[in-house]
Design a protein around this motif. Structure first.
Motif, PDB file in Angstrom:
ATOM      1  N   GLN A 149     -45.965  33.568  -5.972  1.00 27.40           N
ATOM      2  CA  GLN A 149     -46.021  34.933  -5.453  1.00 27.40           C
ATOM      3  C   GLN A 149     -44.877  35.771  -6.025  1.00 27.40           C
ATOM      4  O   GLN A 149     -45.066  36.927  -6.423  1.00 27.40           O
ATOM      5  CB  GLN A 149     -45.980  34.930  -3.918  1.00 27.40           C
ATOM      6  N   ALA A 150     -43.694  35.203  -6.115  1.00 26.05           N
ATOM      7  CA  ALA A 150     -42.548  35.919  -6.678  1.00 26.05           C
ATOM      8  C   ALA A 150     -42.793  36.232  -8.143  1.00 26.05           C
ATOM      9  O   ALA A 150     -42.483  37.333  -8.634  1.00 26.05           O
ATOM     10  CB  ALA A 150     -41.270  35.086  -6.499  1.00 26.05           C
ATOM     11  N   LEU A 151     -43.355  35.276  -8.863  1.00 29.49           N
ATOM     12  CA  LEU A 151     -43.669  35.472 -10.273  1.00 29.49           C
ATOM     13  C   LEU A 151     -44.711  36.582 -10.419  1.00 29.49           C
ATOM     14  O   LEU A 151     -44.571  37.469 -11.282  1.00 29.49           O
ATOM     15  CB  LEU A 151     -44.172  34.173 -10.894  1.00 29.49           C
ATOM     16  N   ALA A 152     -45.716  36.568  -9.575  1.00 31.12           N
ATOM     17  CA  ALA A 152     -46.771  37.617  -9.645  1.00 31.12           C
ATOM     18  C   ALA A 152     -46.174  38.992  -9.331  1.00 31.12           C
ATOM     19  O   ALA A 152     -46.511  39.985 -10.015  1.00 31.12           O
ATOM     20  CB  ALA A 152     -47.898  37.279  -8.657  1.00 31.12           C
ATOM     21  N   ARG A 153     -45.278  39.066  -8.351  1.00 30.65           N
ATOM     22  CA  ARG A 153     -44.620  40.344  -8.030  1.00 30.65           C
ATOM     23  C   ARG A 153     -43.768  40.818  -9.206  1.00 30.65           C
ATOM     24  O   ARG A 153     -43.752  41.996  -9.561  1.00 30.65           O
ATOM     25  CB  ARG A 153     -43.771  40.217  -6.755  1.00 30.65           C
ATOM     26  N   SER A 154     -43.065  39.888  -9.817  1.00 28.83           N
ATOM     27  CA  SER A 154     -42.202  40.216 -10.956  1.00 28.83           C
ATOM     28  C   SER A 154     -43.032  40.744 -12.125  1.00 28.83           C
ATOM     29  O   SER A 154     -42.660  41.725 -12.767  1.00 28.83           O
ATOM     30  CB  SER A 154     -41.409  38.983 -11.374  1.00 28.83           C
ATOM     31  N   SER A 156     -46.045  42.125 -11.954  1.00 36.58           N
ATOM     32  CA  SER A 156     -46.654  43.430 -11.641  1.00 36.58           C
ATOM     33  C   SER A 156     -45.598  44.532 -11.640  1.00 36.58           C
ATOM     34  O   SER A 156     -45.889  45.669 -11.996  1.00 36.58           O
ATOM     35  CB  SER A 156     -47.411  43.386 -10.310  1.00 36.58           C
ATOM     36  N   ALA A 157     -44.347  44.231 -11.313  1.00 34.49           N
ATOM     37  CA  ALA A 157     -43.276  45.228 -11.346  1.00 34.49           C
ATOM     38  C   ALA A 157     -42.969  45.616 -12.791  1.00 34.49           C
ATOM     39  O   ALA A 157     -42.685  46.776 -13.086  1.00 34.49           O
ATOM     40  CB  ALA A 157     -42.026  44.702 -10.652  1.00 34.49           C
ATOM     41  N   ARG A 158     -42.987  44.640 -13.697  1.00 37.43           N
ATOM     42  CA  ARG A 158     -42.744  44.895 -15.111  1.00 37.43           C
ATOM     43  C   ARG A 158     -43.891  45.693 -15.744  1.00 37.43           C
ATOM     44  O   ARG A 158     -43.662  46.535 -16.593  1.00 37.43           O
ATOM     45  CB  ARG A 158     -42.581  43.583 -15.878  1.00 37.43           C
ATOM     46  N   ALA A 159     -45.081  45.368 -15.295  1.00 38.63           N
ATOM     47  CA  ALA A 159     -46.256  46.038 -15.857  1.00 38.63           C
ATOM     48  C   ALA A 159     -46.375  47.465 -15.330  1.00 38.63           C
ATOM     49  O   ALA A 159     -46.959  48.327 -15.996  1.00 38.63           O
ATOM     50  CB  ALA A 159     -47.524  45.252 -15.517  1.00 38.63           C
ATOM     51  N   GLY A 160     -45.855  47.720 -14.138  1.00 39.35           N
ATOM     52  CA  GLY A 160     -46.019  49.030 -13.514  1.00 39.35           C
ATOM     53  C   GLY A 160     -44.983  49.993 -13.827  1.00 39.35           C
ATOM     54  O   GLY A 160     -44.733  50.803 -14.577  1.00 39.35           O
TER      55      GLY A 160
END
Length: 160
Positions: A149-154, A156-160
């Motif tokens: 989950q932390a990896l997915a948040r990281s 999506s934050a980079r992509a956004g």
């Protein structure tokens, strides 16, 4: 025709020293017969148990409650119970985990419960080890899910 000589001791001696505890109780739990094996495992002499104690008197508090709420109704409805674990309180105060099997039998006009029990120290250790391994696996899975989950948040934050 003659039979070969039999080196086995009498049937009653075999039952007395069977590799399992054997008991006969009244439906209320009063012990009527008990073999030497059960006495050895529990630290009691037969004279201290027969007509003196009920089987549930030897259980822990939780065991007495389970006996009253589950064991007795099961024996009344089904006429038997299989592989039920109770902790017996040894005469010296420590617990002895035992697995109980029982059947209701009628002898003449009387009803008795016939019980066969085995000590399950090793089984209990095995079950505890399985529970520890399960908790460890569940904890590791939860940690892995948090990391994903932390990896997915990281990402999506980079992509956004």
């Amino acid at each position: 025709m003659t039979r070969p000589s039999d080196d086995l001791t009498s049937w009653s001696e075999l039952l007395e020293h069977a590799p399992c505890g054997l008991l006969v109780t009244e439906p209320d739990g009063t012990i009527r017969r008990v073999n030497a094996t059960f006495c050895t495992w529990t630290g009691y002499r037969a004279a201290e148990l027969v007509h003196e104690r009920r089987i549930q008197d030897l259980f822990t508090v939780g065991g007495r409650l389970f006996h009253h709420t589950h064991w007795l109704p099961l024996m009344q409805m089904q006429g038997s119970a299989a592989e039920v674990k109770f902790d017996i309180l040894h005469r010296e105060g420590h617990r002895v985990p035992m697995l109980f099997n029982a059947i209701v039998r009628q002898r003449g006009t009387r009803i008795y419960h016939e019980l066969a029990v085995v000590v399950v120290h090793d089984r209990q250790k095995y079950e505890q080890e399985l529970l520890r391994a399960r908790k460890h696996a569940e904890s590791a899975l939860a940690e892995q899910q948090k990391a994903q989950q932390a990896l997915a948040r990281s990402r999506s934050a980079r992509a956004g």
